[in-house]
Write a protein that holds these residues in place. Structure first.
Motif, PDB file in Angstrom:
ATOM      1  N   GLU A  50       5.572   3.911   0.997  1.00 30.98           N
ATOM      2  CA  GLU A  50       5.022   2.649   0.507  1.00 30.98           C
ATOM      3  C   GLU A  50       5.448   1.529   1.440  1.00 30.98           C
ATOM      4  OE1 GLU A  50       6.253   2.195  -3.543  1.00 30.98           O
ATOM      5  OE2 GLU A  50       4.881   3.757  -4.277  1.00 30.98           O
ATOM      6  N   LEU A  62      -1.579  -1.032  -3.537  1.00 31.01           N
ATOM      7  CA  LEU A  62      -0.760  -1.059  -4.742  1.00 31.01           C
ATOM      8  C   LEU A  62      -1.054  -2.373  -5.459  1.00 31.01           C
ATOM      9  CD1 LEU A  62       2.661   0.270  -3.351  1.00 31.01           C
ATOM     10  CD2 LEU A  62       0.952   1.517  -4.677  1.00 31.01           C
ATOM     11  N   GLN A  86       0.825  -1.200   0.000  1.00 30.19           N
ATOM     12  CA  GLN A  86       0.000   0.000   0.000  1.00 30.19           C
ATOM     13  C   GLN A  86       0.867   1.261   0.000  1.00 30.19           C
ATOM     14  OE1 GLN A  86      -2.481   0.217   3.477  1.00 30.19           O
ATOM     15  NE2 GLN A  86      -0.827   0.871   4.826  1.00 30.19           N
ATOM     16  N   ARG A  87       0.248   2.328  -0.456  1.00 28.43           N
ATOM     17  CA  ARG A  87       0.871   3.655  -0.434  1.00 28.43           C
ATOM     18  C   ARG A  87       0.089   4.499   0.571  1.00 28.43           C
ATOM     19  NH1 ARG A  87       0.441   4.963  -5.511  1.00 28.43           N
ATOM     20  NH2 ARG A  87       2.551   4.288  -6.065  1.00 28.43           N
TER      21      ARG A  87
END
Length: 279
Positions: A53, A73, A43-44
């Motif tokens: 990230e 992501l 994930q960001r």
């Protein structure tokens, strides 16, 4: 398994959440310290330290009141586990850690509240810290609620916090006095109706100046900040067994459906599902 599962925990002030979701979360806040780990996917996150990230195995953290979001992501979402720690619990742990005068925390002995410390890194790839998180998670999830013997859990918690807590960087909390006053007013009673005119006048700014200054200082526009404070209160009331309609009314939402819409957007599950998980 459900997208979000709340697990029982033997320690008061700790909430355990296991999540598996492709949902993108908008900017929001938590009242608690959060420590977690990404198990699958990535994930960001736009955090208080900028955009980061996180990938499988990474430890993730969030501070109380820190504005952050979460975007998966890739197309398959991500799975992660979180421990949310009440500030009072962290405060007690700080006292124990400071008593040892650890070299890594030279300023901790002078702290008096959880607001004096924070997690500096929103994502970490550190095997030692990951192992300490796993030890705490396993101990928390395997010890029955109400158990008299929580030695293993308490020890694992102190070990992990010692690795992560650092003195707060004062510069990050320096906001104009008028904006701080407005934020305090909202924090004290987020359910109370308030207008942009009132807040700007009390801060000594034009409405546009106030809007920009508040957003810059807190990371959220005033209305979004109010909604977040109302949601945090609603979550606590629901966990204590307050009926959903009463919760919505006491937290400043128009009705239960209004609460539900915002609750799902922020937490990823409906208030009724959250209530069931806390029983």
């Amino acid at each position: 398994m459900p997208a979000f599962t709340r697990l029982p925990c033997p320690l008061a002030g700790v909430e355990i959440v296991h999540a598996d979701s492709a949902r993108a979360f908008p900017r929001h806040i938590h009242d608690e310290f959060g420590i977690g780990r990404i198990d699958r996917g990535a994930q960001r996150t736009a955090s208080g330290r900028g955009q980061v990230e996180s990938f499988p195995g990474d430890v993730i953290t969030v501070n109380p009141g820190e504005v952050h979001d979460g975007l998966p992501l890739g197309d398959h979402g991500r799975s992660w586990r979180m421990l949310y720690l009440a500030p009072d619990l962290v405060s007690r742990a700080m006292t124990d850690i400071a008593a040892e005068a650890l070299p890594r925390l030279p300023l901790l002995s002078a702290t008096r509240s959880p607001s004096d410390v924070e997690f500096h890194q929103p994502t970490l790839h550190d095997d030692r810290i990951a192992a300490r998180f796993e030890a705490l998670f396993r101990a928390s999830a395997s010890t029955p609620p109400g158990a008299a013997d929580t030695l293993h859990v308490d020890s694992a918690l102190l070990s992990l916090l010692q690795s992560l807590l650092q003195p707060r960087l004062a510069a990050l909390d320096d906001i104009p006095a008028g904006i701080a006053l407005a934020r305090a007013r909202i924090d004290d009673d987020a359910a109370a109706p308030v207008s942009l005119d009132e807040l700007a006048r009390e801060a000594g700014l034009s409405r546009f100046q106030f809007l920009r200054a508040f957003t810059r200082a807190t990371g959220l526009p005033p209305h979004a900040y109010v909604v977040q404070r109302r949601l945090q209160r609603a979550r606590h009331l629901i966990a204590r067994g307050t009926p959903l309609a009463d919760t919505a009314a006491s937290c400043g939402f128009f009705d239960q459906s209004h609460l539900t819409r915002h609750f799902v957007r922020c937490f990823g599950l409906a208030p009724g599902a959250y209530a069931a998980a806390t029983r």
